[in-house]
Design a protein around this motif. Sequence first.
Motif, PDB file in Angstrom:
ATOM      1  N   ALA A   1      50.614  26.482   0.865  1.00  0.00           N
ATOM      2  CA  ALA A   1      50.883  26.869  -0.524  1.00  0.00           C
ATOM      3  C   ALA A   1      52.386  27.168  -0.669  1.00  0.00           C
ATOM      4  N   SER A   2      52.741  28.188  -1.412  1.00  0.00           N
ATOM      5  CA  SER A   2      54.153  28.404  -1.745  1.00  0.00           C
ATOM      6  C   SER A   2      55.006  28.942  -0.604  1.00  0.00           C
ATOM      7  N   THR A   3      54.409  29.284   0.544  1.00  0.00           N
ATOM      8  CA  THR A   3      55.261  29.653   1.677  1.00  0.00           C
ATOM      9  C   THR A   3      56.108  28.456   2.128  1.00  0.00           C
ATOM     10  N   LEU A   4      55.719  27.251   1.698  1.00  0.00           N
ATOM     11  CA  LEU A   4      56.528  26.062   1.978  1.00  0.00           C
ATOM     12  C   LEU A   4      57.933  26.203   1.407  1.00  0.00           C
TER      13      LEU A   4
ATOM     14  N   LYS B   1      57.155  36.144   1.392  1.00  0.00           N
ATOM     15  CA  LYS B   1      56.940  35.015   0.479  1.00  0.00           C
ATOM     16  C   LYS B   1      55.448  34.731   0.500  1.00  0.00           C
ATOM     17  N   GLY B   2      54.805  34.861  -0.641  1.00  0.00           N
ATOM     18  CA  GLY B   2      53.380  34.614  -0.728  1.00  0.00           C
ATOM     19  C   GLY B   2      53.092  33.184  -1.131  1.00  0.00           C
ATOM     20  N   GLY B   3      51.857  32.791  -0.917  1.00  0.00           N
ATOM     21  CA  GLY B   3      51.406  31.470  -1.331  1.00  0.00           C
ATOM     22  C   GLY B   3      49.927  31.505  -1.651  1.00  0.00           C
ATOM     23  N   THR B   4      49.563  31.083  -2.859  1.00  0.00           N
ATOM     24  CA  THR B   4      48.164  31.084  -3.274  1.00  0.00           C
ATOM     25  C   THR B   4      47.865  29.855  -4.124  1.00  0.00           C
ATOM     26  N   ILE B   5      46.963  29.023  -3.653  1.00  0.00           N
ATOM     27  CA  ILE B   5      46.351  27.975  -4.458  1.00  0.00           C
ATOM     28  C   ILE B   5      44.864  27.990  -4.121  1.00  0.00           C
ATOM     29  N   ASP B   6      44.079  27.151  -4.752  1.00  0.00           N
ATOM     30  CA  ASP B   6      42.639  27.184  -4.540  1.00  0.00           C
ATOM     31  C   ASP B   6      42.299  27.105  -3.062  1.00  0.00           C
ATOM     32  N   GLY B   7      41.587  28.125  -2.573  1.00  0.00           N
ATOM     33  CA  GLY B   7      41.135  28.139  -1.192  1.00  0.00           C
ATOM     34  C   GLY B   7      42.181  28.526  -0.178  1.00  0.00           C
ATOM     35  N   VAL B   8      43.378  28.886  -0.643  1.00  0.00           N
ATOM     36  CA  VAL B   8      44.488  29.184   0.266  1.00  0.00           C
ATOM     37  C   VAL B   8      45.134  30.515  -0.114  1.00  0.00           C
ATOM     38  N   LYS B   9      45.338  31.355   0.882  1.00  0.00           N
ATOM     39  CA  LYS B   9      46.164  32.556   0.731  1.00  0.00           C
ATOM     40  C   LYS B   9      47.051  32.644   1.959  1.00  0.00           C
ATOM     41  N   ALA B  10      48.354  32.705   1.713  1.00  0.00           N
ATOM     42  CA  ALA B  10      49.309  32.711   2.812  1.00  0.00           C
ATOM     43  C   ALA B  10      50.384  33.753   2.560  1.00  0.00           C
ATOM     44  N   LEU B  11      50.994  34.199   3.636  1.00  0.00           N
ATOM     45  CA  LEU B  11      52.037  35.224   3.567  1.00  0.00           C
ATOM     46  C   LEU B  11      52.965  35.018   4.753  1.00  0.00           C
ATOM     47  N   ALA B  12      54.260  35.014   4.494  1.00  0.00           N
ATOM     48  CA  ALA B  12      55.228  34.872   5.583  1.00  0.00           C
ATOM     49  C   ALA B  12      56.482  35.639   5.218  1.00  0.00           C
TER      50      ALA B  12
ATOM     51  N   VAL C   1      63.405  30.946  -6.777  1.00  0.00           N
ATOM     52  CA  VAL C   1      62.488  30.077  -6.043  1.00  0.00           C
ATOM     53  C   VAL C   1      61.545  30.899  -5.176  1.00  0.00           C
ATOM     54  N   ASN C   2      62.091  31.838  -4.424  1.00  0.00           N
ATOM     55  CA  ASN C   2      61.272  32.589  -3.478  1.00  0.00           C
ATOM     56  C   ASN C   2      60.607  33.818  -4.092  1.00  0.00           C
ATOM     57  N   LYS C   3      61.383  34.637  -4.755  1.00  0.00           N
ATOM     58  CA  LYS C   3      60.813  35.887  -5.271  1.00  0.00           C
ATOM     59  C   LYS C   3      59.890  35.644  -6.455  1.00  0.00           C
ATOM     60  N   ARG C   4      60.208  34.653  -7.286  1.00  0.00           N
ATOM     61  CA  ARG C   4      59.374  34.336  -8.442  1.00  0.00           C
ATOM     62  C   ARG C   4      58.508  33.103  -8.203  1.00  0.00           C
ATOM     63  N   SER C   5      58.663  32.480  -7.048  1.00  0.00           N
ATOM     64  CA  SER C   5      57.862  31.316  -6.639  1.00  0.00           C
ATOM     65  C   SER C   5      57.864  30.232  -7.713  1.00  0.00           C
ATOM     66  N   PHE C   6      59.052  29.891  -8.196  1.00  0.00           N
ATOM     67  CA  PHE C   6      59.177  28.949  -9.313  1.00  0.00           C
ATOM     68  C   PHE C   6      59.220  27.520  -8.774  1.00  0.00           C
ATOM     69  N   ASN C   7      58.163  26.762  -9.054  1.00  0.00           N
ATOM     70  CA  ASN C   7      57.981  25.441  -8.460  1.00  0.00           C
ATOM     71  C   ASN C   7      59.064  24.446  -8.865  1.00  0.00           C
TER      72      ASN C   7
ATOM     73  N   ASP D   1      57.257  44.246  -5.583  1.00  0.00           N
ATOM     74  CA  ASP D   1      57.895  43.318  -6.500  1.00  0.00           C
ATOM     75  C   ASP D   1      56.824  42.488  -7.200  1.00  0.00           C
ATOM     76  N   ARG D   2      56.773  42.581  -8.498  1.00  0.00           N
ATOM     77  CA  ARG D   2      55.750  41.853  -9.235  1.00  0.00           C
ATOM     78  C   ARG D   2      55.953  40.349  -9.167  1.00  0.00           C
ATOM     79  N   GLY D   3      57.133  39.932  -8.759  1.00  0.00           N
ATOM     80  CA  GLY D   3      57.405  38.508  -8.699  1.00  0.00           C
ATOM     81  C   GLY D   3      56.535  37.764  -7.719  1.00  0.00           C
ATOM     82  N   ASP D   4      56.087  38.411  -6.682  1.00  0.00           N
ATOM     83  CA  ASP D   4      55.198  37.738  -5.747  1.00  0.00           C
ATOM     84  C   ASP D   4      53.788  38.314  -5.847  1.00  0.00           C
ATOM     85  N   LEU D   5      53.411  38.669  -7.061  1.00  0.00           N
ATOM     86  CA  LEU D   5      52.034  39.012  -7.408  1.00  0.00           C
ATOM     87  C   LEU D   5      51.493  40.227  -6.668  1.00  0.00           C
ATOM     88  N   LEU D   6      52.374  41.120  -6.275  1.00  0.00           N
ATOM     89  CA  LEU D   6      51.935  42.346  -5.588  1.00  0.00           C
ATOM     90  C   LEU D   6      50.923  42.039  -4.487  1.00  0.00           C
TER      91      LEU D   6
END
Length: 486
Positions: free
Chosen positions: A62-65, A430-441, A315-321, A407-412
Amino acid sequence: MKYFYLLIFLFFPLFSGAQGLQTYVQARLQHPVLLGAWWGGYAAYDDATIFSVQADTRFTPASTLKLLTTAAALETFGPHHRFETRLYAQTSPDEQGVLHGNLYLQGGADPTLGSTRVTGGETWQTVATRWARAVKQAGITRVEGDLIADESAFEGPSIPNKVNWENMGNYYAAPASPLCFNDNLFEIHFKPQPRADRPAEVEKTVPQVLGLTLKSFVTTDGKTKKDNAYAYGAPNQYEMELYGTIPTNFTGFTIKAALPNSALFAAETLHNALRAEGIAVGGHTATTRTAPDYTTMTLLDTYQSPELKDIVVIVNKRSFNLYAEMLLRNLALHAGKKGSVQNGLDELYAFLKKNNLANEKTAVLYDGSGLSRDNLVTPKTLVNTLLFMSKSPNFSYYYNSLATPDDRGDLLLLRRFLKPKKKVQEVRVKGGTIDGVKALAGYTRDKDGRLIAFALIANNLASKDEALFRIHEDIIKRLLALPEGN
């Protein structure tokens, strides 16, 4: 099962150091939220592994990429790099101030053009007014030719191939363009509707998009305050359909969608700004994928973006694609190639290989943002990148682009760190969340202040149960408590 978890916590103090943490992590993975799912994690100092669970297995990140994309961008361009957009007049005006030629907006792949999302950015209205005044200052009172937005810096699809149709049309999957404008999005404003299960009627769009038609199938929901409405549309498609639900409301409700063609919108905005300055335009607005010969033209204005270090924060704190996808394509432009997704990925792979961070077997990439479910990265690749950047002159910019748990930017993602609030500033994620995926790095520090890099990824989750966040929080808290017995 509950007695099993109780024993884990009672006897954890008997475990010591990395061996104890390895045992603890493996025990936590027996939680029911991970039943049938895959989980991989890796944490390390610069010179030693702390724990490793399927660290060399490929997972959807997910967004940890974005950690890979922003690392490559900072190392390639440097933190103070600015992207440029240029305005040209095809000829000089005659004695009456008439330009018998075109105006060209040369897209320079600035992700932030016409956006205030990044510190130092300016609104799209302000940018367009600046361009119009530059035209006026050049003595031009009328443009007989066209206003042309030059998109020749990019080629290929404007959206990565593996992006789901469900995402396409929404602002978080907006098409990339050498002429990004207003974050390539527009707002859809719905009329007030205080009753549930009623049609949600569109009142207006902001800004207005010429030629756009919207057909709304959205209804109101009195049981939630969440935005569950989606826009469906493809790049260059000006007929969009809206589905889903929005909350009942007395004041109206707003969602965001992707501009069908941001370059054309930029040219149309310039047209309106010229008219506001009293400059007539005889021609049309258009886009081109073929670069004209700018050496024969007159440069009227060069607009510079905010610095890259500030863009990376978004890009990272707000995870803006969109910004991540734009940075990927800029890697290709820097190498003298066209700004396509594939060329950008080739340059990202080259960066990872050159620094011994990953290869095609440990990182299978289809975009620069992590939006695709088909991306695959190992936890060790993420940690390798984090540790590599910790030794870079650009580390402070990279580190500070990551979110703290409050930081609310990475969805707490780490809400429990706030209750009580302890050592929050020692964690960057840096968080990452899409369907079926939760990641943190990200990073943390142990009790001696030594830096630790970590990556925690779960795939194939069956629910949105936040119990997984609690597991990740507990693992990070154990990292903060190292070394034990100190």
